[in-house]
Design an enzyme around this catalytic site. Structure first.
Site, PDB file in Angstrom:
ATOM      1  N   ASP A   1       0.827  -1.219   0.000  1.00 36.78           N
ATOM      2  CA  ASP A   1       0.000   0.000   0.000  1.00 36.78           C
ATOM      3  C   ASP A   1       0.859   1.265   0.000  1.00 36.78           C
ATOM      4  OD1 ASP A   1      -2.377  -1.643   0.339  1.00 36.78           O
ATOM      5  OD2 ASP A   1      -1.755  -1.849   2.429  1.00 36.78           O
ATOM      6  N   GLU A   2       2.026   1.215  -0.633  1.00 36.08           N
ATOM      7  CA  GLU A   2       2.945   2.363  -0.613  1.00 36.08           C
ATOM      8  C   GLU A   2       2.646   3.403  -1.695  1.00 36.08           C
ATOM      9  OE1 GLU A   2       5.368  -1.364   0.533  1.00 36.08           O
ATOM     10  OE2 GLU A   2       4.103  -0.773  -1.157  1.00 36.08           O
ATOM     11  N   GLY A   3       1.640   3.164  -2.509  1.00 37.57           N
ATOM     12  CA  GLY A   3       1.353   4.093  -3.599  1.00 37.57           C
ATOM     13  C   GLY A   3       2.035   3.680  -4.887  1.00 37.57           C
ATOM     14  N   LYS A   4       2.217   2.357  -5.054  1.00 39.20           N
ATOM     15  CA  LYS A   4       2.902   1.859  -6.256  1.00 39.20           C
ATOM     16  C   LYS A   4       2.119   2.176  -7.522  1.00 39.20           C
ATOM     17  CE  LYS A   4       3.143  -2.328  -4.569  1.00 39.20           C
ATOM     18  NZ  LYS A   4       2.742  -2.054  -3.167  1.00 39.20           N
TER      19      LYS A   4
ATOM     20  N   LYS B   1       0.323   4.827  -8.429  1.00 41.17           N
ATOM     21  CA  LYS B   1       0.592   6.154  -8.989  1.00 41.17           C
ATOM     22  C   LYS B   1       1.980   6.225  -9.623  1.00 41.17           C
ATOM     23  CE  LYS B   1       1.624  10.907  -8.097  1.00 41.17           C
ATOM     24  NZ  LYS B   1       1.838  12.026  -7.170  1.00 41.17           N
TER      25      LYS B   1
ATOM     26  N   GLY C   1      -4.532  -4.150  -4.504  1.00 41.62           N
ATOM     27  CA  GLY C   1      -5.034  -3.211  -5.499  1.00 41.62           C
ATOM     28  C   GLY C   1      -4.133  -2.013  -5.679  1.00 41.62           C
ATOM     29  N   HIS C   2      -4.120  -1.482  -6.883  1.00 40.14           N
ATOM     30  CA  HIS C   2      -3.422  -0.240  -7.177  1.00 40.14           C
ATOM     31  C   HIS C   2      -4.466   0.806  -7.548  1.00 40.14           C
ATOM     32  CE1 HIS C   2       0.539  -2.468  -8.373  1.00 40.14           C
ATOM     33  NE2 HIS C   2       0.315  -2.448  -7.084  1.00 40.14           N
TER      34      HIS C   2
ATOM     35  N   THR D   1      -7.020 -11.683   2.688  1.00 43.18           N
ATOM     36  CA  THR D   1      -8.186 -11.035   2.083  1.00 43.18           C
ATOM     37  C   THR D   1      -9.213 -12.050   1.591  1.00 43.18           C
ATOM     38  OG1 THR D   1      -7.015 -10.961  -0.033  1.00 43.18           O
ATOM     39  CG2 THR D   1      -6.880  -9.006   1.367  1.00 43.18           C
TER      40      THR D   1
ATOM     41  N   GLN E   1       1.877  -5.845  -3.228  1.00 36.89           N
ATOM     42  CA  GLN E   1       2.266  -5.908  -1.820  1.00 36.89           C
ATOM     43  C   GLN E   1       3.635  -5.250  -1.572  1.00 36.89           C
ATOM     44  OE1 GLN E   1       1.563  -9.367  -3.114  1.00 36.89           O
ATOM     45  NE2 GLN E   1      -0.580  -9.332  -2.605  1.00 36.89           N
TER      46      GLN E   1
ATOM     47  N   THR F   1      -7.650  -0.765  -0.941  1.00 37.46           N
ATOM     48  CA  THR F   1      -8.220  -0.582  -2.273  1.00 37.46           C
ATOM     49  C   THR F   1      -9.222  -1.688  -2.595  1.00 37.46           C
ATOM     50  OG1 THR F   1      -6.210   0.500  -3.044  1.00 37.46           O
ATOM     51  CG2 THR F   1      -7.669  -0.368  -4.732  1.00 37.46           C
TER      52      THR F   1
ATOM     53  N   ASP G   1       2.826  14.563   1.328  1.00 34.81           N
ATOM     54  CA  ASP G   1       1.901  15.643   1.667  1.00 34.81           C
ATOM     55  C   ASP G   1       1.073  15.336   2.913  1.00 34.81           C
ATOM     56  OD1 ASP G   1       1.031  13.751  -0.443  1.00 34.81           O
ATOM     57  OD2 ASP G   1      -0.949  14.607  -0.047  1.00 34.81           O
TER      58      ASP G   1
ATOM     59  N   SER H   1       6.383  12.123  -4.246  1.00 35.50           N
ATOM     60  CA  SER H   1       4.966  12.334  -4.532  1.00 35.50           C
ATOM     61  C   SER H   1       4.357  13.219  -3.455  1.00 35.50           C
ATOM     62  CB  SER H   1       4.240  10.981  -4.577  1.00 35.50           C
ATOM     63  OG  SER H   1       2.844  11.185  -4.731  1.00 35.50           O
TER      64      SER H   1
ATOM     65  N   GLY I   1       1.033  14.447  -3.777  1.00 38.70           N
ATOM     66  CA  GLY I   1      -0.404  14.484  -4.020  1.00 38.70           C
ATOM     67  C   GLY I   1      -0.814  13.321  -4.896  1.00 38.70           C
TER      68      GLY I   1
END
Length: 422
Positions: free
Chosen positions: A13-16, A18, A40-41, A128, A222, A297, A331, A410, A412
């Site tokens: 969940d690190e923002g991969k 984006k 999920g991305h 999950t 992951q 996600t 941010d 990143s 935003g």
């Protein structure tokens, strides 16, 4: 030509999504090499938000070839739903290839996943329940169904009959419904009609692409703390999200990899059970969770939130040979007054700088912190130089401690809210 790997350097969940979407614009091919639709991305595109589960993040660009490689476990029914969701969102022209060697998540895998968790009671893993683990079990036990089997109806029917003799016995012993091989075969044949044009030998395709000097981006699901071998076992996923697994999960040679981009949140989160030394159980944790929209996600579960843990980050960067860091959700830390970074642990009174393999020992680790001054910056900040000195100090400490540069920042959710430092 460049072959770049994106990996999660924490608990996922690190923002991969984006960062992959951002880097995909420079790529000819985007590849998923492991995991399943349990991760999920989230990608914002044309003022719409898409939650990708199995589809590679380059799916929004019609000039990019998207590959689901050997190491992935794929739910064919859910993939059809996901493709339809993307089409309904206006994305109708895309290139998708599915490895004929990747294993398929069957309906009985989902049933077994839920049953296993129930049996574990208060010792549950926190999966999950998407059938990922049971599918990998069948892969290792050599009784799995592969995507290529959908192209051979007679062979698929025989394989289902053989496999279900074993699976139905297991289902029956757990008090679960059994599956009729003919009924499941008919359902798979309907899915096969929709997917067969995408199924091919992606090993051959990717190695030819390397020879043809194509730009290839590999995206992991992951994070490395959920790695089956090196994560907080047993509270891990069933595959390896590390760049080290790319050759195995896709069929390319190790020497082909040029860069490894480690995605790291400016703080830390994790989902599910297991030790989490820097976890926050107070109003600050709740504040960061809401500011960062820290909900799964796929599952929508609230994520556990904590301070940035550099013991975790440095270990994972060293193991994967990361060449740079992409620091995400920076941010979210704006105007956080009690700002800290963990740089070591205290275990039974002794200071250590490593992650114990023993789950019991790791659960006893107490974080040792360094304090940082709060910072703020404008939404439209374009360069690193525009950031206040307090924000720069936070980033510099990460770089000095890990020995790896933060080259992507990143600030935003939008693609444009990204600072490059090349």
């Amino acid at each position: 030509m460049s072959v770049v790997v994106i990996e999660g350097a924490q608990w996922g969940d690190e923002g991969k999504g984006k960062i992959t979407d951002f880097l995909a614009s420079k790529s000819d091919i985007v590849v998923r090499f492991q995991g399943g639709n349990n991760a999920g991305h989230t990608i914002c595109f044309n003022n719409k938000k898409f939650a990708l589960r199995s589809l590679p993040s380059g799916i929004f660009n019609e000039s990019i070839v998207n590959v689901i490689a050997d190491g992935v476990v794929l739910n064919p029914f859910m993939l059809v739903d996901e493709i339809n969701e993307v089409k309904e969102g206006g994305i109708t022209n895309f290139n998708l290839l599915i490895s004929n060697r990747c294993h398929l998540i069957m309906p009985y895998h989902l049933d077994l996943d839920g049953a296993y968790e129930s049996l574990l009671s208060d010792k549950k893993i926190g999966t999950t329940k998407k059938g990922i683990g049971p599918c990998y079990i069948d892969k290792a036990a050599r009784r799995g169904i592969r995507a290529g089997d959908l192209l051979e109806p007679k062979f698929l029917k025989e394989k289902l009959e053989t496999t279900l003799k074993v699976k139905n016995l297991e289902l029956r012993s757990l008090g679960l419904k059994e599956y009729d091989p003919i009924d499941l075969y008919n359902k798979l044949m309907k899915v096969a009609e929709l997917l067969k044009e995408h199924i091919c030998d992606t090993n051959y395709y990717l190695n030819k692409a390397i020879k043809d000097n194509k730009n290839i981006l590999f995206e992991g699901a992951q994070g490395m703390m959920l790695d089956i071998d090196r994560g907080t076992y047993p509270y891990v996923t069933s595959s390896s999200p590390s760049s080290n697994y790319v050759p195995q999960g896709s069929g390319i040679p190790p020497k082909a990899i040029d860069e490894v981009v480690a995605i790291c949140k400016a703080y830390t989160t994790r989902v599910g059970e297991g030790p989490f030394p820097t976890e926050l159980f107070n109003e600050l944790g709740d504040k960061i969770r809401e500011k960062g929209h820290e909900y799964g996600t796929v599952t929508h579960r609230a994520r556990r939130v904590g301070y940035l843990d550099l013991v975790v980050l440095r270990r994972n960067l060293e193991m994967s040979g990361a060449t740079e860091i992409a620091l995400t959700l920076f941010d979210v830390l704006r105007n956080i007054k009690d700002l800290k970074i963990c740089y070591a642990y205290k275990l039974d009174g002794k200071i250590i700088d490593y992650i114990p393999a023993s789950l019991d020992e790791y659960s006893r680790c107490e974080p040792v912190y360094k304090d940082f001054e709060p910072f703020d910056f404008k939404d439209d900040t374009k360069t690193f130089e525009e950031l206040p000195i307090e924000a720069k100090n936070y980033i510099k400490y990460i770089e000095d401690f890990t020995g790896v540069k933060v080259k992507i920042l990143s600030i935003g959710s939008d693609r444009e809210q990204t600072i490059l430092r090349y």
